[in-house]
Design a protein around this motif. Structure first.
Motif, PDB file in Angstrom:
ATOM      1  N   TYR A   1       0.697  -1.168  -0.173  1.00 48.07           N
ATOM      2  CA  TYR A   1       0.124   0.097   0.073  1.00 48.07           C
ATOM      3  C   TYR A   1       0.973   1.296  -0.073  1.00 48.07           C
ATOM      4  O   TYR A   1       1.787   1.259   0.798  1.00 48.07           O
ATOM      5  CB  TYR A   1      -0.927  -0.071   1.325  1.00 48.07           C
TER       6      TYR A   1
ATOM      7  N   LYS B   1      -1.448  -3.960  -5.542  1.00 51.42           N
ATOM      8  CA  LYS B   1      -1.555  -3.218  -4.538  1.00 51.42           C
ATOM      9  C   LYS B   1      -3.160  -3.581  -3.602  1.00 51.42           C
ATOM     10  O   LYS B   1      -3.862  -4.455  -4.307  1.00 51.42           O
ATOM     11  CB  LYS B   1      -1.952  -1.851  -5.059  1.00 51.42           C
ATOM     12  N   VAL B   2      -3.170  -3.185  -2.564  1.00 50.03           N
ATOM     13  CA  VAL B   2      -4.413  -3.452  -1.897  1.00 50.03           C
ATOM     14  C   VAL B   2      -5.344  -2.196  -2.051  1.00 50.03           C
ATOM     15  O   VAL B   2      -4.835  -1.243  -2.667  1.00 50.03           O
ATOM     16  CB  VAL B   2      -4.156  -3.559  -0.266  1.00 50.03           C
ATOM     17  N   ALA B   3      -6.559  -2.673  -2.133  1.00 48.11           N
ATOM     18  CA  ALA B   3      -7.709  -1.358  -2.625  1.00 48.11           C
ATOM     19  C   ALA B   3      -7.482  -0.218  -1.699  1.00 48.11           C
ATOM     20  O   ALA B   3      -7.177  -0.376  -0.478  1.00 48.11           O
ATOM     21  CB  ALA B   3      -8.979  -2.206  -2.293  1.00 48.11           C
ATOM     22  N   GLU B   4      -7.763   1.023  -2.410  1.00 50.24           N
ATOM     23  CA  GLU B   4      -7.684   2.121  -1.361  1.00 50.24           C
ATOM     24  C   GLU B   4      -9.186   2.439  -0.830  1.00 50.24           C
ATOM     25  O   GLU B   4     -10.123   2.104  -1.270  1.00 50.24           O
ATOM     26  CB  GLU B   4      -7.489   3.276  -2.501  1.00 50.24           C
TER      27      GLU B   4
ATOM     28  N   GLU C   1      -5.083  -4.767  -8.209  1.00 49.47           N
ATOM     29  CA  GLU C   1      -5.472  -4.918  -6.960  1.00 49.47           C
ATOM     30  C   GLU C   1      -5.232  -6.598  -6.374  1.00 49.47           C
ATOM     31  O   GLU C   1      -5.513  -7.367  -7.276  1.00 49.47           O
ATOM     32  CB  GLU C   1      -6.750  -4.638  -6.491  1.00 49.47           C
TER      33      GLU C   1
ATOM     34  N   THR D   1      -5.832  -9.912  -4.833  1.00 47.70           N
ATOM     35  CA  THR D   1      -7.190 -10.975  -4.756  1.00 47.70           C
ATOM     36  C   THR D   1      -6.871 -12.199  -3.479  1.00 47.70           C
ATOM     37  O   THR D   1      -5.533 -12.303  -3.430  1.00 47.70           O
ATOM     38  CB  THR D   1      -7.672 -11.427  -5.711  1.00 47.70           C
TER      39      THR D   1
ATOM     40  N   GLN E   1      -5.980   0.205   4.925  1.00 51.57           N
ATOM     41  CA  GLN E   1      -6.059  -0.404   3.572  1.00 51.57           C
ATOM     42  C   GLN E   1      -5.297  -1.799   3.664  1.00 51.57           C
ATOM     43  O   GLN E   1      -6.186  -2.906   3.093  1.00 51.57           O
ATOM     44  CB  GLN E   1      -5.302   0.374   2.491  1.00 51.57           C
TER      45      GLN E   1
END
Length: 203
Positions: free
Chosen positions: A11, A39-42, A67, A69, A93
């Motif tokens: 993140y 990346k992790v979700a914002e 992103e 999963t 996040q």
């Protein structure tokens, strides 16, 4: 040649931890691993992002990064996390994503993953070590194998000497204070080497 599948999960609001992730990716590719940078979700509201030009620019510049999963976790033999410090812990996040892993954990599909973590903060005593350790706490519940860098290479000392995971201080202009590139690369290589040993031992 490695046959390790490595997920680098990060993140980053203004780009520091994305850069750490990219350096880890470079080293992992050289080591022969199959790599995904994710990346992790914002979770922050659009208004907060829009109010910070650096944050907004980074979000726009990394739209191409997929992103993460739960399937990515199951796929990976090894995982490197990279996160900034938020009051001495991981950002919401990353925590939100980790909180969705209960199903995989319950099925035993996260056990024996080899994991390592990196962090950043706005000052040298801003909680980098604690942030890495907060990630590892979750990993212990997974039954994962933590591949901390320790003091296994001179680059650890040169980058500030964090044995838990590479960490960096970021000044008010967004510049990294310590030179951590080589330490990140060593940590990535070490993570892959340990994952390779684990895979061999499981055969």
């Amino acid at each position: 040649m490695s046959n390790v599948k490595l997920a680098i999960i990060y993140y980053s609001s203004t780009g520091t931890n994305y850069q750490l992730a990219q350096w880890a990716e470079e080293a992992a590719i050289v080591a022969g691993a199959e790599v995904k940078v994710l990346k992790v979700a914002e979770l922050a509201p659009k208004s907060a992002i829009e109010s910070n030009p650096s944050w907004k620019a980074h979000v726009e510049a990394t739209q191409h990064v997929p992103e993460v999963t739960l399937d990515d976790l199951e796929w990976a033999d090894a995982i490197i996390f990279s996160v900034p410090t938020r009051f001495g812990g991981m950002p919401a996040q990353m925590k939100q994503f980790l909180d969705t892993t209960g199903g995989l954990w319950f099925a035993g599909k996260l056990a024996n993953k080899v994991v390592s973590a990196m962090s950043s903060a706005a000052n040298s005593h801003g909680g980098q070590e604690q942030t890495v350790l907060s990630l590892y706490t979750t990993m212990y519940h997974w039954g994962a194998i933590v591949a901390a860098p320790g003091y296994t290479d001179p680059t650890i000392f040169a980058s500030g000497g964090n044995p838990y995971g590479t960490s960096v201080t970021v000044d008010q202009q967004g510049n990294m204070v310590e030179d951590v590139k080589d330490a990140v690369k060593h940590q990535a290589k070490r993570t892959i080497e340990i994952a390779q040993l684990v895979k061999q031992g499981q055969k």
